[in-house]
Motif scaffolding. Sequence first.
Motif, mmCIF file in Angstrom:
data_model
loop_
_atom_site.group_PDB
_atom_site.id
_atom_site.type_symbol
_atom_site.label_atom_id
_atom_site.label_comp_id
_atom_site.label_asym_id
_atom_site.label_seq_id
_atom_site.Cartn_x
_atom_site.Cartn_y
_atom_site.Cartn_z
ATOM 1 N N ILE A 290 0.835 -1.207 0.000
ATOM 2 C CA ILE A 290 0.000 0.000 0.000
ATOM 3 C C ILE A 290 0.869 1.256 0.000
ATOM 4 N N ILE A 291 1.927 1.264 0.830
ATOM 5 C CA ILE A 291 2.821 2.431 0.902
ATOM 6 C C ILE A 291 3.483 2.698 -0.439
ATOM 7 N N ILE A 292 3.980 1.625 -1.066
ATOM 8 C CA ILE A 292 4.662 1.779 -2.361
ATOM 9 C C ILE A 292 3.688 2.247 -3.428
ATOM 10 N N THR A 294 0.969 3.947 -3.007
ATOM 11 C CA THR A 294 0.629 5.347 -2.736
ATOM 12 C C THR A 294 1.738 6.276 -3.199
ATOM 13 N N ALA A 295 2.997 5.879 -2.947
ATOM 14 C CA ALA A 295 4.133 6.704 -3.371
ATOM 15 C C ALA A 295 4.166 6.845 -4.888
ATOM 16 N N LEU A 296 3.907 5.725 -5.584
ATOM 17 C CA LEU A 296 3.916 5.775 -7.046
ATOM 18 C C LEU A 296 2.770 6.633 -7.573
ATOM 19 N N MET A 297 1.634 6.558 -6.926
ATOM 20 C CA MET A 297 0.506 7.401 -7.337
ATOM 21 C C MET A 297 0.817 8.874 -7.107
ATOM 22 N N THR A 298 1.593 9.160 -6.051
ATOM 23 C CA THR A 298 2.018 10.549 -5.800
ATOM 24 C C THR A 298 2.903 11.042 -6.934
ATOM 25 N N VAL A 299 3.859 10.182 -7.330
ATOM 26 C CA VAL A 299 4.716 10.530 -8.467
ATOM 27 C C VAL A 299 3.865 10.736 -9.717
ATOM 28 N N PHE A 300 2.897 9.845 -9.884
ATOM 29 C CA PHE A 300 1.988 9.973 -11.029
ATOM 30 C C PHE A 300 1.278 11.333 -10.988
ATOM 31 N N GLY A 301 0.869 11.749 -9.789
ATOM 32 C CA GLY A 301 0.214 13.057 -9.646
ATOM 33 C C GLY A 301 1.141 14.199 -10.010
ATOM 34 N N LEU A 302 2.413 14.095 -9.620
ATOM 35 C CA LEU A 302 3.375 15.137 -9.961
ATOM 36 C C LEU A 302 3.614 15.216 -11.463
ATOM 37 N N LEU A 303 3.499 14.049 -12.107
ATOM 38 C CA LEU A 303 3.703 14.016 -13.561
ATOM 39 C C LEU A 303 2.417 14.308 -14.334
ATOM 40 N N LEU A 304 1.343 14.598 -13.625
ATOM 41 C CA LEU A 304 0.049 14.799 -14.259
ATOM 42 C C LEU A 304 0.058 15.897 -15.326
ATOM 43 N N PRO A 305 0.741 17.046 -15.088
ATOM 44 C CA PRO A 305 0.769 18.057 -16.155
ATOM 45 C C PRO A 305 1.330 17.523 -17.466
ATOM 46 N N VAL A 306 2.404 16.707 -17.346
ATOM 47 C CA VAL A 306 2.998 16.132 -18.562
ATOM 48 C C VAL A 306 2.009 15.166 -19.211
ATOM 49 N N ILE A 307 1.340 14.365 -18.371
ATOM 50 C CA ILE A 307 0.375 13.388 -18.895
ATOM 51 C C ILE A 307 -0.777 14.098 -19.588
ATOM 52 N N LEU A 308 -1.231 15.200 -19.009
ATOM 53 C CA LEU A 308 -2.317 15.963 -19.630
ATOM 54 C C LEU A 308 -1.904 16.502 -20.996
ATOM 55 N N ALA A 309 -0.631 16.917 -21.067
ATOM 56 C CA ALA A 309 -0.143 17.414 -22.355
ATOM 57 C C ALA A 309 -0.165 16.301 -23.402
ATOM 58 N N VAL A 310 0.226 15.098 -22.949
ATOM 59 C CA VAL A 310 0.188 13.937 -23.860
ATOM 60 C C VAL A 310 -1.247 13.630 -24.259
ATOM 61 N N VAL A 311 -2.180 13.744 -23.287
ATOM 62 C CA VAL A 311 -3.593 13.480 -23.566
ATOM 63 C C VAL A 311 -4.099 14.397 -24.652
ATOM 64 N N VAL A 312 -3.727 15.683 -24.528
ATOM 65 C CA VAL A 312 -4.160 16.649 -25.536
ATOM 66 C C VAL A 312 -3.615 16.272 -26.907
ATOM 67 N N ALA A 313 -2.323 15.861 -26.902
ATOM 68 C CA ALA A 313 -1.722 15.486 -28.181
ATOM 69 C C ALA A 313 -2.389 14.246 -28.759
ATOM 70 N N VAL A 314 -2.661 13.287 -27.870
ATOM 71 C CA VAL A 314 -3.289 12.043 -28.331
ATOM 72 C C VAL A 314 -4.699 12.307 -28.833
ATOM 73 N N SER A 315 -5.407 13.179 -28.113
ATOM 74 C CA SER A 315 -6.775 13.505 -28.525
ATOM 75 C C SER A 315 -6.801 14.101 -29.924
ATOM 76 N N SER A 316 -5.799 14.882 -30.238
ATOM 77 C CA SER A 316 -5.756 15.483 -31.573
ATOM 78 C C SER A 316 -5.524 14.435 -32.651
ATOM 79 N N LEU A 317 -4.958 13.259 -32.201
ATOM 80 C CA LEU A 317 -4.709 12.184 -33.165
ATOM 81 C C LEU A 317 -5.881 11.199 -33.214
ATOM 82 N N ASP A 318 -6.925 11.486 -32.444
ATOM 83 C CA ASP A 318 -8.135 10.653 -32.433
ATOM 84 C C ASP A 318 -7.823 9.220 -32.010
#
Length: 370
Positions: A290-292, A294-318
């Motif tokens: 559970i601790i590990i 949670t830590a990975l999900m925290t890292v995922f949250g910190l990387l969320l801006p980058v992921i959102l940027a990828v989402v936007v790019a992917v969305s444009s590619l349908d």
Amino acid sequence: GATGDSVQQFSDIYDYLVNNIAVTDPYEKAGSAVGELNTQFGLTGDALQSASTSVMEFAEINDSDVTSSVQNAEQAMASFNMTSDQLPGVLDAVTYAAQTTGASADTIFQSCISGSETLQSLGLSFSESAILMGQFSQAGIDSSTAVSVLGKAQVKFAGEGKTMQQGLSDLQSVINSNASEEDKLAAVTDVLGSKGALNFLKLAESGKLNFADLASSADASVGSVSSTFDSVTGSDEQLELALQNLQSAFATLGGAIAEALLPIIQTLAPLIKNLADWFTSLPDGVQQAIIIFTALMTVFGLLLPVILAVVVAVSSLDVALLPIIGVVLGVIAAITAIIVIIQNWGSICEWFGNLWNAIWSGVTSFFGGV
């Protein structure tokens, strides 16, 4: 003690003093000023705030204690039959005398208190007395000797048909004249006595003492506290005052936030405790997983801006997003599993060993029975 509206009034005055008067130890001085002035003079409201301001400034520039300053002022004013609204004038006079003669404020107060009867019989006001006693102190003559000297001088002046002010003014005229030093010293000794006469003469000739017009000096003392305080308050004091304001603002904000969050915290506290008890009851391996995770999900949250940027790019590619999100979560779960396996490898090997021994024992028993 004070209750209700009076408590709020004192609190408001205290906050005003702390946030507007640039003095050292503002919290202690503000509390002492408000409490002592209310006790000694019964002041409240605007009168209390104004008097507290004057007392704090007085104590700061004269390096005096707030409480003793108020008590000295009350005793002096009682001795001279003065009312509470005359307090600012008393503080001004003592400050002026202290600044011009170098005598301490406490010494001037005590000299006026101990000699009040004689000083008033001479027709001197408190302000005139404070200035005159400061001059005596500057000449090295203590209050009791000064009062005795003044008493003798009054008798001499009365015999000449003069008031105390007229007699001292005439003495100052002799000192300022072209008379010889011997004649000047003789005149001072004749009026004030031999003790300290030479010192008196030197100070008078230097301009540090002036008996010519005590009333004018008393008039000049008006506003001495505020003007002196303003002149000695520099950028350092203003910075300290600004920091005091900031601290008070944060204290107020923090109190409001705490008050707003308190019901929420009280509601969540039992739930959080139950969650903590449940977590501590889990096996060590599960806790670590559970601790590990949670830590990975925290890292995922910190990387969320980058992921959102990828989402936007992917969305444009349908391109469909769910498979991508599934892959990301799958990777997190796989990493969690790998870390847990590595941290518990010994236990896992032992578990498999026990499992193999149990299987082998069963097989052996089966064939042995055949």
